[in-house]
Motif scaffolding. Structure first.
Motif, mmCIF file in Angstrom:
data_model
loop_
_atom_site.group_PDB
_atom_site.id
_atom_site.type_symbol
_atom_site.label_atom_id
_atom_site.label_comp_id
_atom_site.label_asym_id
_atom_site.label_seq_id
_atom_site.Cartn_x
_atom_site.Cartn_y
_atom_site.Cartn_z
ATOM 1 N N ARG A 1 42.218 42.721 30.155
ATOM 2 C CA ARG A 1 42.854 41.454 29.756
ATOM 3 C C ARG A 1 42.461 40.264 30.944
ATOM 4 N N ILE A 2 42.528 40.863 32.107
ATOM 5 C CA ILE A 2 42.633 40.191 33.322
ATOM 6 C C ILE A 2 41.452 40.117 34.246
ATOM 7 N N GLN A 3 40.874 38.972 34.085
ATOM 8 C CA GLN A 3 39.427 39.086 34.755
ATOM 9 C C GLN A 3 39.164 37.698 35.508
ATOM 10 N N THR B 1 29.257 40.699 36.038
ATOM 11 C CA THR B 1 29.285 40.782 34.490
ATOM 12 C C THR B 1 29.921 42.251 34.211
ATOM 13 N N GLN B 2 30.105 43.218 35.108
ATOM 14 C CA GLN B 2 30.575 44.452 34.720
ATOM 15 C C GLN B 2 32.007 44.908 35.559
ATOM 16 N N GLN B 3 32.880 45.188 34.860
ATOM 17 C CA GLN B 3 34.187 45.318 35.219
ATOM 18 C C GLN B 3 34.333 46.271 36.586
ATOM 19 N N GLU B 4 33.552 47.334 36.343
ATOM 20 C CA GLU B 4 33.542 48.307 37.756
ATOM 21 C C GLU B 4 33.494 47.686 39.169
ATOM 22 N N ALA B 5 33.883 48.169 40.106
ATOM 23 C CA ALA B 5 33.477 47.695 41.514
ATOM 24 C C ALA B 5 32.373 48.741 42.083
ATOM 25 N N SER C 1 31.321 44.500 45.127
ATOM 26 C CA SER C 1 32.479 45.587 45.694
ATOM 27 C C SER C 1 33.866 45.190 45.185
ATOM 28 N N PHE C 2 34.068 43.954 44.364
ATOM 29 C CA PHE C 2 35.378 43.735 43.906
ATOM 30 C C PHE C 2 35.282 44.174 42.285
ATOM 31 N N PRO C 3 36.557 44.631 41.872
ATOM 32 C CA PRO C 3 36.787 44.884 40.470
ATOM 33 C C PRO C 3 36.909 43.720 39.620
ATOM 34 N N GLY C 4 36.260 43.690 38.261
ATOM 35 C CA GLY C 4 36.499 42.447 37.391
ATOM 36 C C GLY C 4 35.163 41.540 37.126
ATOM 37 N N THR C 5 35.368 40.864 36.139
ATOM 38 C CA THR C 5 34.206 40.042 36.116
ATOM 39 C C THR C 5 34.492 38.486 35.994
#
Length: 613
Positions: free
Chosen positions: A101-103, A209-213, A264-268
């Motif tokens: 939910r948090i991007q 565009t990808q959530q993983e780091a 290297s950071f999580p989130g989109t």
């Protein structure tokens, strides 16, 4: 198209306003958390039922926004990440999805909020950045020791948190600057950074565009073009896309480095990455913002997809996959953005607004912030064109007005006429720069000028700014190679190179540049110029050089004009008229010949031949 999701935005300033503008075009509902009449809310009345009046740094207000939104994102990173962490623990995903939910992730924002932690993170991931040390004591002696650990003065002393637009930075150039620096930045955590002797500041907007780091940065990120940023008073003043006089190689390196850092950071979402280009052509990451950025405003007019549309798409599960690689590319050759900053009076910036309204091609964005304050961002102006030189012709008078407003910024007694008078004086002392040449005509020796003269006389009739110079492949080889290397970044779109004898100049020039090179063989004292023709035309595979007939500089210039005309409408128009003129002249000659007969026909541009008895 309806995304079926409501995007909650923490912050409703100018970035939020432009997010809302992009959301309208995508039929995406946006909820804003900010003050009652925040700029973003002014143009988003359709979503009044989900807006929240309050502070993005207040936990209870953030919770109210979360109740009204499916996804939460940011237009400013100075938010309460503790409540975001709690919200994710309570409801981590959008229902029926695996989409957070948090991007971007609250973890990303927390790490970036602390600029020293941000630097440590980058270093741990092998991303080049300036060496830095936490300032554990506010005593002058302690900072002196840290400076020595960083290689000595100068250093940059920075606040770790709550710093933006250069606020919270203090250059320590000498020992005498230490105490004033600590006094100016005291009462908050600090860190010291090794001085970065940069020759240019660059920036790259990156879409994740990808959530993983981690993972493959080429798959998880896309980059907008690298841009050059000009700062005054620690505030961005101008942005040039692409950066001026910067090689394609460096631009691509900046984009790749920015993408690796963001991956290297999580989130989109969209991230703004600021970089330093050092004197030795190496790059350092300066800072990263987990949101759209001032240096990316130009994307609204100059790219296939604006950074604001890209951010909205990237944070939504059903749209992140729709951002394709070419979406971030320029649709124009060049763009320039000028910030509109407040002046001494609440309406001083209106002088620049009015000047922009009277400038062809100026795209005006006003943020709806009400009365201006000195240095406050009130809007921006974007100009696009076929070259930076063309843009600067129109933008320069606007920059002068901005400079005049800045010159009076601290004087409350200043009138509009005072600012206008200063602008007129600045323009007299710093007139609009001449148009930069698009065509380079080079020769190995001044003896080649006789061959080039007919073409240069024709060139004076064509609307192409040009440079004529001497650069020998044999007498000044390094100068010639340097000229070729810098040709593209200087804005040249074609090069005509005249050479005789061994005729190495066109080929050597072509080996160092991506700019098309047209060789003009010079008829030397021996072999009637055949040696020059063969030397130019017989280039090895991979290094093409266009070649015209011996001593035919007219065709060399016309071919260069055709190349340049593919991106310069005025040149293309001249060429079309030139072709039509030749057509008309030839048809007129044919009509006269048919009318007079071949025995009585005479060329109009030559005397009658002598009679022979």
């Amino acid at each position: 198209m309806n995304s079926n999701y409501t995007v909650g935005v923490l912050g409703g300033g100018q970035l939020g306003r432009m997010l809302v503008e992009a959301a309208h075009n995508l039929n995406i509902k946006v909820a804003i958390l900010d003050s009652e009449n925040a700029p973003a809310k002014q143009i988003n009345l359709i979503a009044n039922d989900v807006h929240v009046t309050g502070s993005f740094a207040n936990a209870s207000d953030v919770r109210k926004l979360a109740a009204n939104a499916d996804v939460i994102t940011y237009e400013i990173e100075h938010v309460d990440t503790k409540v975001l962490e709690e919200l994710e623990e309570e409801t981590p995903y959008i229902p029926n999805t695996q989409w957070k939910r948090i991007q971007p992730s609250w973890q990303t924002v927390r790490r970036i909020q602390d600029k020293y932690a941000q630097k440590q993170h980058l270093a741990q991931h092998g991303i080049p950045t300036a060496d830095s040390k936490a300032v554990g004591t506010t005593s002058p002696h302690g900072l002196r020791d840290i400076a020595l650990e960083l290689g000595g003065l100068p250093i940059m002393l920075k606040a770790r948190t709550q710093a933006y637009d250069g606020r919270g930075n203090y250059p320590v150039m000498a020992l005498s600057d230490i105490e004033p620096a600590l006094q100016a930045l005291g009462d908050r955590p600090l860190y010291a950074e090794r001085w970065a002797p940069f020759r240019k500041e660059l920036a790259v907007m990156v879409v994740k565009t990808q959530q993983e780091a981690g993972g493959n940065w080429e798959e998880s990120t896309l980059a907008y073009p690298a841009v050059e940023t000009i700062h005054e008073d620690s505030i961005c003043k101008l942005v040039y896309a692409p950066p001026r006089e910067t090689s394609i190689k460096i631009q691509n390196q900046a984009r790749e480095l920015a993408r690796k850092a963001v991956s290297s950071f999580p989130g989109t979402g969209v991230f703004g990455v600021e970089l330093f280009l050092l004197e030795n052509d190496t790059l350092l990451i300066n800072e990263i913002a987990p949101r759209p950025h001032n240096s990316g405003h130009y994307t609204i007019e100059a790219c296939h997809m604006s950074q604001y549309e890209a951010h909205l798409r990237a944070v939504l599960p059903n749209l992140a996959g729709t951002i394709k690689p070419r979406a971030t590319e320029l649709t124009v050759n060049a763009a320039c953005m000028l910030n509109i900053l407040g002046g001494p009076a609440p309406d001083s910036h209106e002088l620049l607004v009015n000047a922009a309204l009277n400038t062809p091609g100026a795209k005006l964005h006003i943020y709806g912030k009400g009365p201006g304050k000195p240095g406050r961002k009130m809007g921006h102006i974007t100009m696009t064109g076929s070259s930076h030189s063309e843009i600067e012709q129109l933008m320069h008078p606007l920059v002068v007005v901005a400079d005049a407003i800045r010159a009076h910024r601290s004087s409350t007694a200043t009138s509009d006429s005072d600012i206008s008078s200063t602008a007129a004086d600045l323009l007299r002392r710093n007139p609009t720069p001449p148009v930069k040449p698009l065509l380079a005509v080079v020769m190995g020796s001044d003896t080649d000028l006789a061959t080039l003269r007919p073409g240069l006389e024709l060139l004076d009739k064509i609307p192409i700014p040009y440079l004529v110079t001497i650069t020998s492949a044999h007498r000044t080889p390094q100068h010639m190679l340097n000229f070729g290397k810098a040709a593209a970044s200087r804005g040249f779109k074609a090069i005509v190179a005249a050479a005789g004898g061994a005729a190495h100049l066109p080929g050597m020039m072509a080996s160092e540049t991506t700019v098309p090179v047209i060789g003009c063989p010079v008829k030397a004292s021996s072999m009637d110029g055949l040696d020059s023709l063969f030397a130019i035309v017989q280039m090895p595979r991979g290094i093409p050089v266009a070649t015209v007939g011996i001593a035919n500089s007219t065709n060399a210039i016309l071919l260069a004009a055709r190349i340049i005309g593919t991106s310069e409408p005025r040149v293309a128009e001249w060429l079309a008229n030139h072709l039509q003129q030749m057509d008309d002249e030839n048809m007129a000659k044919a009509a006269r010949l048919e009318d007079q007969g071949w025995k009585d026909y005479k060329k109009l541009d030559q005397p009658m031949p002598l009679s022979f008895k």
